[in-house]
Design a protein around this motif. Structure first.
Motif, PDB file in Angstrom:
ATOM      1  N   PHE A 217     -31.870 -22.144  -0.787  1.00  0.00           N
ATOM      2  CA  PHE A 217     -30.747 -22.356  -1.701  1.00  0.00           C
ATOM      3  C   PHE A 217     -31.258 -22.960  -3.008  1.00  0.00           C
ATOM      4  O   PHE A 217     -31.791 -24.062  -3.025  1.00  0.00           O
ATOM      5  CB  PHE A 217     -29.702 -23.279  -1.068  1.00  0.00           C
ATOM      6  CG  PHE A 217     -29.027 -22.670   0.114  1.00  0.00           C
ATOM      7  CD1 PHE A 217     -27.998 -21.763  -0.059  1.00  0.00           C
ATOM      8  CD2 PHE A 217     -29.433 -22.984   1.403  1.00  0.00           C
ATOM      9  CE1 PHE A 217     -27.376 -21.200   1.034  1.00  0.00           C
ATOM     10  CE2 PHE A 217     -28.818 -22.421   2.491  1.00  0.00           C
ATOM     11  CZ  PHE A 217     -27.781 -21.524   2.311  1.00  0.00           C
ATOM     12  N   LEU A 218     -31.084 -22.259  -4.105  1.00  0.00           N
ATOM     13  CA  LEU A 218     -31.545 -22.715  -5.423  1.00  0.00           C
ATOM     14  C   LEU A 218     -30.394 -23.118  -6.324  1.00  0.00           C
ATOM     15  O   LEU A 218     -30.610 -23.584  -7.449  1.00  0.00           O
ATOM     16  CB  LEU A 218     -32.353 -21.602  -6.104  1.00  0.00           C
ATOM     17  CG  LEU A 218     -33.586 -21.109  -5.321  1.00  0.00           C
ATOM     18  CD1 LEU A 218     -34.251 -19.983  -6.084  1.00  0.00           C
ATOM     19  CD2 LEU A 218     -34.562 -22.252  -5.088  1.00  0.00           C
ATOM     20  N   GLU A 219     -29.168 -22.898  -5.866  1.00  0.00           N
ATOM     21  CA  GLU A 219     -28.004 -23.161  -6.709  1.00  0.00           C
ATOM     22  C   GLU A 219     -27.898 -24.631  -7.100  1.00  0.00           C
ATOM     23  O   GLU A 219     -27.686 -24.950  -8.268  1.00  0.00           O
ATOM     24  CB  GLU A 219     -26.735 -22.707  -5.972  1.00  0.00           C
ATOM     25  CG  GLU A 219     -25.431 -22.961  -6.715  1.00  0.00           C
ATOM     26  CD  GLU A 219     -25.297 -22.117  -7.965  1.00  0.00           C
ATOM     27  OE1 GLU A 219     -24.609 -22.528  -8.903  1.00  0.00           O
ATOM     28  OE2 GLU A 219     -25.905 -21.017  -8.010  1.00  0.00           O
ATOM     29  N   PRO A 220     -28.040 -25.591  -6.173  1.00  0.00           N
ATOM     30  CA  PRO A 220     -27.876 -26.996  -6.594  1.00  0.00           C
ATOM     31  C   PRO A 220     -28.906 -27.435  -7.637  1.00  0.00           C
ATOM     32  O   PRO A 220     -28.593 -28.179  -8.560  1.00  0.00           O
ATOM     33  CB  PRO A 220     -28.020 -27.771  -5.284  1.00  0.00           C
ATOM     34  CG  PRO A 220     -27.698 -26.776  -4.221  1.00  0.00           C
ATOM     35  CD  PRO A 220     -28.223 -25.484  -4.722  1.00  0.00           C
ATOM     36  N   ALA A 221     -30.145 -26.997  -7.480  1.00  0.00           N
ATOM     37  CA  ALA A 221     -31.210 -27.504  -8.351  1.00  0.00           C
ATOM     38  C   ALA A 221     -31.399 -26.661  -9.606  1.00  0.00           C
ATOM     39  O   ALA A 221     -31.737 -27.200 -10.675  1.00  0.00           O
ATOM     40  CB  ALA A 221     -32.532 -27.577  -7.572  1.00  0.00           C
ATOM     41  N   PHE A 222     -31.187 -25.356  -9.505  1.00  0.00           N
ATOM     42  CA  PHE A 222     -31.528 -24.486 -10.607  1.00  0.00           C
ATOM     43  C   PHE A 222     -30.363 -23.638 -11.087  1.00  0.00           C
ATOM     44  O   PHE A 222     -30.479 -22.926 -12.084  1.00  0.00           O
ATOM     45  CB  PHE A 222     -32.691 -23.554 -10.218  1.00  0.00           C
ATOM     46  CG  PHE A 222     -33.942 -24.289  -9.835  1.00  0.00           C
ATOM     47  CD1 PHE A 222     -34.820 -24.770 -10.815  1.00  0.00           C
ATOM     48  CD2 PHE A 222     -34.240 -24.517  -8.498  1.00  0.00           C
ATOM     49  CE1 PHE A 222     -35.963 -25.438 -10.432  1.00  0.00           C
ATOM     50  CE2 PHE A 222     -35.381 -25.192  -8.134  1.00  0.00           C
ATOM     51  CZ  PHE A 222     -36.242 -25.667  -9.103  1.00  0.00           C
ATOM     52  N   GLY A 223     -29.243 -23.670 -10.368  1.00  0.00           N
ATOM     53  CA  GLY A 223     -28.102 -22.830 -10.749  1.00  0.00           C
ATOM     54  C   GLY A 223     -28.382 -21.355 -10.583  1.00  0.00           C
ATOM     55  O   GLY A 223     -27.750 -20.529 -11.242  1.00  0.00           O
ATOM     56  N   ALA A 224     -29.342 -21.005  -9.757  1.00  0.00           N
ATOM     57  CA  ALA A 224     -29.726 -19.607  -9.554  1.00  0.00           C
ATOM     58  C   ALA A 224     -29.370 -19.180  -8.133  1.00  0.00           C
ATOM     59  O   ALA A 224     -29.083 -20.005  -7.264  1.00  0.00           O
ATOM     60  CB  ALA A 224     -31.221 -19.424  -9.794  1.00  0.00           C
ATOM     61  N   GLY A 225     -29.388 -17.849  -7.899  1.00  0.00           N
ATOM     62  CA  GLY A 225     -29.098 -17.329  -6.576  1.00  0.00           C
ATOM     63  C   GLY A 225     -30.186 -17.681  -5.581  1.00  0.00           C
ATOM     64  O   GLY A 225     -31.313 -18.027  -5.939  1.00  0.00           O
ATOM     65  N   SER A 226     -29.841 -17.569  -4.302  1.00  0.00           N
ATOM     66  CA  SER A 226     -30.775 -17.962  -3.239  1.00  0.00           C
ATOM     67  C   SER A 226     -31.899 -16.954  -3.111  1.00  0.00           C
ATOM     68  O   SER A 226     -31.724 -15.764  -3.403  1.00  0.00           O
ATOM     69  CB  SER A 226     -30.012 -18.072  -1.906  1.00  0.00           C
ATOM     70  OG  SER A 226     -28.988 -19.022  -1.982  1.00  0.00           O
ATOM     71  N   TRP A 227     -33.049 -17.469  -2.660  1.00  0.00           N
ATOM     72  CA  TRP A 227     -34.170 -16.625  -2.267  1.00  0.00           C
ATOM     73  C   TRP A 227     -34.232 -16.581  -0.746  1.00  0.00           C
ATOM     74  O   TRP A 227     -33.780 -17.503  -0.075  1.00  0.00           O
ATOM     75  CB  TRP A 227     -35.495 -17.179  -2.813  1.00  0.00           C
ATOM     76  CG  TRP A 227     -35.624 -17.018  -4.310  1.00  0.00           C
ATOM     77  CD1 TRP A 227     -34.733 -16.461  -5.146  1.00  0.00           C
ATOM     78  CD2 TRP A 227     -36.732 -17.454  -5.092  1.00  0.00           C
ATOM     79  NE1 TRP A 227     -35.181 -16.497  -6.433  1.00  0.00           N
ATOM     80  CE2 TRP A 227     -36.456 -17.122  -6.427  1.00  0.00           C
ATOM     81  CE3 TRP A 227     -37.943 -18.086  -4.825  1.00  0.00           C
ATOM     82  CZ2 TRP A 227     -37.308 -17.385  -7.464  1.00  0.00           C
ATOM     83  CZ3 TRP A 227     -38.816 -18.356  -5.854  1.00  0.00           C
ATOM     84  CH2 TRP A 227     -38.487 -18.010  -7.177  1.00  0.00           C
ATOM     85  N   ARG A 228     -34.774 -15.460  -0.241  1.00  0.00           N
ATOM     86  CA  ARG A 228     -34.955 -15.343   1.197  1.00  0.00           C
ATOM     87  C   ARG A 228     -36.427 -15.211   1.505  1.00  0.00           C
ATOM     88  O   ARG A 228     -37.139 -14.423   0.879  1.00  0.00           O
ATOM     89  CB  ARG A 228     -34.213 -14.123   1.752  1.00  0.00           C
ATOM     90  CG  ARG A 228     -32.712 -14.280   1.776  1.00  0.00           C
ATOM     91  CD  ARG A 228     -32.002 -13.064   2.390  1.00  0.00           C
ATOM     92  NE  ARG A 228     -32.201 -11.860   1.614  1.00  0.00           N
ATOM     93  CZ  ARG A 228     -32.868 -10.796   2.021  1.00  0.00           C
ATOM     94  NH1 ARG A 228     -33.424 -10.812   3.218  1.00  0.00           N
ATOM     95  NH2 ARG A 228     -33.009  -9.732   1.250  1.00  0.00           N
TER      96      ARG A 228
END
Length: 913
Positions: A217-228
């Motif tokens: 999950f990158l949304e909280p830290a970077f405001g970007a979509g998640s990576w898998r």
């Protein structure tokens, strides 16, 4: 089966030895295999779970390290972007983490054409402002990796903007040489593969491959979509660790089984082979001796076999005899032949002095059959096996149980027998048989012999039952089940025989077709049980009247057929049928009710009226129909005119059916006039039929045919439909025919569908219910059922009126008028012919008019043909008249002209006023 040479001479040469050996092997191998399989399955499941957990831990660890690297790079870039100036130290600090750092001015639109990092970001963002701190730029050419760019606000030398840093792949993903993961691990942003480590296992698509993924999950830290982070690895084999243990264990078990089974098989096979040899010898018919040198259960088995051998031989003989008896029964041989075989077999297996068999059928009138054979005799003789006085006691015996009796039959008593054993087979409601064994010096037979005799006796009972059933089927195939008389099939056979005999002898005979008069009224009024009683009694009376030499059959219903033999002239046949009529003159008594039953008879003579069976039956039926049409209660002889009339009626019926279904019948209309004003107040719809060949057919003729052949409902519906449509057509032209009167038959009223049929016709034509008047006959209402009255009430409730047609004929009690749904009384035309100033008809008409007035009913006189009768009726108070004095029945066109003329006259009179 030819065995291999290495098996011959060993214990495996025996089929039983091989089975025992295989049983021992299976007893060891199957449990061992099951335990091994369960162990392997458990270990495999544990290994799979362990491998899955390890894979999960691996990708989780990699994902968390990846996130930490992104955060570290982001924090470092944010620290540099917060300084007012970018120093050499800052660039040195950023170099291990970023491959490129650039300042991107805002807005991005101004640098969209630039080939540098700012231009690529502008092209990636389009006209939208970047809203994330992390951007993945796609590769610009094949073989190039996607670039991960971190964006932070920049307050450096160039003013406000963004500081964009391309994260170094070696820092972000780690070096491939440093990865120790056995498989392939990939990082994906949506559907885009960012980086993969390792090689895909060859068995990645098989069931041995394991897969897992971790969402970063990158949304909280970077405001970007998640990576898998996904990983594919191959599960390690499990069975290899167990082979070193299982193989020696299985081999040891098999060797132990081989040793134990060979020892035990030898202990069993030697005595068993000896016993098998004896059994083979017995099967070949040889006599063997038991070998008693054995000291275990095989010795007991051999001795038991000797006893069993004797019983088997006797049982085989019994089965052979029973099979022979069953074959005789299936071939439908007489029961006496089965008795011969049974008695012969009983003499073979017992030492009794004599054997008797008694047979009794279901019919108590049937004589009993007795068979007797004493020891020393070869033939079965007819004799009294059991005395008749003993049969009553024998009937009470329980089937299947031997009972000693002191009273013996004449056949036994004559030979000094004092006691017999009696066995009864069968039930009281069925055919029964008794087996009697005369026990003398030889003593009573043993239990086994008695059991075998019981089996034989049951076969005798079966043979007797089959014989009785065969006779019953033959009887039922040729006889009427109610009266017991011959049926149509038997009548045809008897008639063929009579014709053959008459041809040979030159004699003549007569066939008589008899039909009871008004039998349907008896059946409907008193019920079918009473009707059946009348049919049985009628058959008895006919039998008494024609004598024993004549043939009598029932064809069905109330139809009887007679063959009178030795009839030389019509006078002979007339004399016999006259005597038959005298037999029917006495009333029949059924359940306390006296019934006078008459008949109609038709006579055809051979060979004058036919030389074939079907011709004689048909011609006598035609003659009977003529007698019935003449009023019944009489006899008629066949002639050619009758046959022509019958054919004519059949053709007329077919033509009528075609005309009705093609809608070819016409409807004429006879106006009903108010004699005071001359106005038409109603019209009666009357069916008319013009045959294409015969011309106009009288209504009484074709309506009677329609009633007899079941076409009256179709005819009535056709008239109803045409009348309703004609009234609608007249009303659309402004013509007023008054009430439309439509006659309905008893068949239509009793069917229960009349109200629905009228409703469909009214709805289809668009007229009103109040425009219709339904006419029914007086006799129909008086004898009508509750369902018929319900139909009339339904019609009245819908708006139609109900009239009684032909009122005043045949009934003296008029109390029914107070409870029937009736609006109008129509005086029968029969009173109009004799109507004068004085007389009985005038009195009846005056009474009818007074009765209608008192009951508030409308009154109509039909069949009026003179003005004098119109004046007379007007003086009596009857003003509505229908008859030729005003109008005959008119076709639709002529009736329309009359209605139009009257309407014009009424309009002219109204204008003059």
């Amino acid at each position: 089966m030819q065995l291999p040479p290495w098996i011959e001479g060993t214990f495996l040469r025996s089929r039983l030895g091989r089975r025992i050996f295989l049983t021992f092997c299976v007893a060891v191998v199957v449990p061992a295999a099951a335990v091994s399989w369960l162990a392997w399955r458990t270990a495999s499941a544990d290994a799979l779970e362990t491998s899955q957990a390890a894979l999960r831990t691996e990708i989780k660890h990699y994902a968390l390290n990846l996130f930490e690297r992104l955060e570290s790079a982001h924090a470092l870039l944010r620290q540099v972007g917060a300084n007012d100036r970018t120093t050499v130290a800052d660039e040195a600090l950023l170099k291990p983490f970023f491959s490129k750092v650039e300042t991107v001015p805002l807005p991005l639109g101004g640098t969209a054409g630039d080939a540098g990092l700012g231009g690529r970001l502008a092209r990636h963002a389009g006209d939208q402002a970047l809203s994330t701190a992390l951007v993945v730029l796609p590769a610009r050419q094949d073989g190039e990796e996607a670039q991960v760019v971190i964006l932070v606000p920049n307050r450096g030398e160039r003013g406000d903007g963004l500081l964009a840093g391309v994260v170094r792949p070696g820092f972000l993903w780690g070096e491939s040489d440093d990865q120790v993961f056995d498989g392939q691990l990939c990082v994906l942003a949506g559907d885009r593969v960012l980086r993969c480590h390792g090689d895909l296992p060859e068995a990645a698509q098989s069931t041995t491959a394991i897969r897992d993924e971790w969402e970063l999950f990158l949304e909280p830290a970077f405001g970007a979509g998640s990576w898998r982070v996904t990983a594919v690895a191959e599960r390690a084999p499990v069975l290899a660790s167990y082979l070193g243990f299982l193989a020696p264990l299985a081999l040891g078990l098999l060797l132990l089984v081989l040793m134990l089974s060979s020892m035990e098989i030898r202990r069993i096979l030697v005595p068993l082979e000896r016993l098998v040899g004896r059994i083979r010898a017995v099967g070949q018919g040889a006599t063997t001796q038991a070998d008693t040198r054995m000291d275990d259960e095989f010795e007991t088995l051999a001795r038991t076999f000797d006893d069993m051998e004797g019983r088997i031989r006797r049982q085989m003989d019994t089965l052979r005899i029973l099979s022979e008896i069953d074959r005789l029964i299936l071939e439908r041989v007489p029961a006496a032949a089965v008795v011969d075989v049974v008695i012969a077999r009983i003499h073979e297996i017992s030492r009794v002095d004599g054997i008797g068999v008694s047979l009794a059928g279901v019919d108590p009138q049937q004589p009993k059959r007795h068979f007797l054979r004493m020891r020393g005799q070869r033939q079965v003789e007819a004799g009294s096996a059991l005395p008749d006085t003993l049969h009553e006691a024998a009937y009470a015996l329980e089937p299947g149980q031997w009972t000693p009796m002191r009273e013996v039959g004449e056949g036994f008593a004559a030979r000094g027998v004092q006691e017999v054993l009696v066995l009864a087979v069968g039930h009281r409601e069925q055919s029964r048989a008794w087996i009697a064994l005369a026990c003398g010096d030889g003593g009573t037979p043993g239990e086994e012999v008695l059991l075998e005799v019981r089996d034989l006796a049951e076969r005798v009972a079966v043979a007797l039952a089959v014989e009785e059933h065969e006779n019953l089927l033959l009887f039922q195939a040729r006889h009427d089940p109610l009266t017991g008389l011959a049926n149509r099939l038997a009548a045809l056979e008897a008639l063929d025989l009579a014709i053959e005999g008459a041809k040979a002898s030159g004699e003549t005979f007569a066939t008589v077709f008899i039909d009871l008069d008004r039998f349907k009224s008896i059946n409907d009024g008193l019920g079918h049980a009473q009707g059946d009683t009348v049919l049985v009694r009628a058959g008895e009376l006919i039998r008494q009247g024609i004598g024993p030499d004549s043939f009598l059959a029932r064809f069905g219903g109330d139809e009887f057929f007679v063959i009178l033999r030795n009839v030389q002239s019509p006078a002979d046949a007339a004399r016999i049928t006259s005597g038959l009529a005298a037999s029917f003159a006495t009333p029949l008594v059924s359940n306390g009710t006296e019934l006078v039953v008459g008949f109609s008879a038709g006579v055809a003579l051979y060979p004058e009226h036919g030389s074939q069976a079907h011709e004689l039956i048909h011609n006598s039926d035609v003659a009977m129909y003529r007698a019935k049409k003449a009023g019944g209660g009489r006899m008629a002889f066949f002639d050619e005119e009758m046959n022509a009339a019958a054919l004519n009626r059949v053709q007329l019926e077919n033509d009528l059916r075609t005309a009705i279904r093609a809608g070819l019948l016409e409807v004429h209309y006879q106006p009903r006039v108010d004699s005071r004003s001359g106005r038409i107040v109603g019209t009666e719809a009357l069916a008319r039929w013009t045959h294409p060949v015969r011309g106009r057919i009288a209504p009484d003729t074709f309506i009677g045919v329609a009633e007899e052949c079941g076409l009256i409902e179709e005819l009535g519906e056709l008239v109803l439909r045409k009348a309703c449509h004609q009234m609608a057509a007249w009303k659309s032209r402004g013509l007023d025919p008054g009430l439309m009167a439509i006659n309905v038959s008893s068949y239509q009223l009793r069917s229960g569908h009349l109200a629905d049929t009228v409703g469909r016709a009214v709805a289809a034509s668009g007229i009103q219910w109040r425009d219709l008047e339904i006419e029914v006959t007086e006799s129909l209402l008086v004898s009508g059922s509750g369902a018929a009255l319900q139909q009339l009430q339904a019609l009245r409730e819908a708006g139609a009126t109900v009239a009684i047609d032909d009122f005043g004929t045949g009934y003296s009690s008029l109390a029914y008028l107070t409870r029937l749904p009736v609006d109008t009384l129509k005086i029968d035309r029969a009173f109009m012919a004799d109507l004068a100033d004085d007389g009985a008809s005038l009195a009846v008409v005056r009474s009818i008019i007074a009765l209608a007035s008192a009951l508030d009913k409308n009154i109509v006189a039909e069949g009026v043909e003179s003005a004098a009768r119109v004046q007379l009726l007007r003086g009596l108070g009857c003003h509505i008249v229908q008859g030729y004095v005003y109008y005959p029945p008119l076709d639709p066109g002529a009736c329309a002209e009359v209605l139009q003329r009257l309407a014009t006259q009424d309009a002219r009179v109204a204008n003059t006023r």
